[in-house]
Scaffold this motif. Sequence first.
Motif: not given
Length: 372
Positions: A84-94
């Motif tokens: 599971t990916f935990l994202t808080i912005g553009a580089f997490g989404e990358l």
Amino acid sequence: MTPLNIAIPGPVNLRDGLKRPELHAAFGHRDIAAHELYQRISQRLLSIAGTTSDEYDCLLINGSGTNGMEACVRSLIRNDGSSTFLTIGAFGELFAKIAQGCDKTNHGLVQFKAGTAIDQATLEQDGRVARAEILVFTHNESSTGVTNDLAAICGWAAQQGKQVIVDGVSIFAGASVNLSLTKPLAYITATQKCLGLPAGLSIIFLRKGAASHVIEQVPNRGYTTDLNRYLIAARKQEVLTTPNCSLWNQLDAQLDYITEIEGIENRFARHQQLQAQVLAWIAQQGLSLYPALADASPSVSAIRVPADFDLAGLKQRMRGQGYLMDVGYSGLNLELIQKYQYKTFRIPHMADMTAEGLDQFLTILERQIKDI
């Protein structure tokens, strides 16, 4: 191209000591001298990471930090919903997009509100987190100027029996990561941010034993993204593919400077002092920080301005003063304008920036803002 003083969150300005002609000398990457160079580099990187070669392997991979992220996706993540990916912005989404590009689409994705850090309450309540064997997140989200609590997240994950893969590209060598304590499965960084070097080399710290076990479970790892091949090479102090000799020489020189001249803890402290300098300037200008102060990054600050503030014009004025400044992360700014009628720009305080150099930049920036 007219040289500019770089004031963006990477690449960064180089110290004069890294521009010496002798650092551009070529070497034979299969020669014993290259093996010795690899050992020197890896041992000092492990020291900055707060660990030893007994606990972690240090892999050096040609390319930017994104290459290191893809290598971890291809070698450590199965396409079975176990990550599971935990994202808080553009580089997490990358990071999650890289997984999709590698045809690893069967994974969880938990998106936190931009400008905030990962919070434990959400981790404890989200089913996608509960089902995951591996959690993937960004230590320092430079698009929003937010730092996640590495120790807290890794500690919680360990209690739940989960492994952690961390993107630390924009914070490593600017703050403690203490891998001996935090114990992620993999920690990824690169040369062009807080290490204060040109882009072109990705660095991955892999936890011994645990990483090899995970790699064995992942098929079709590619060639230059197969971490097992890098492990085999690294244990012989060798590289998998031909390195950039100049960058390796510069890295060797820079690591000597960081560990023997400035000092690792002093470097971390200087980043905190530069952050405090920027925060004081923000307050003096009547502006506000984008994230909560408790989550603010020690390497880059994101600052709110009204939606109609002429950042493009300010950037052009600063170019006339010899600086390349940042005008915010474009995708984030579009969202902020639509939802909240404000946007951000970012001020970096990383690598080998000095208090005097930062003060000069801030003084000129203040003058140009007043003249808009």
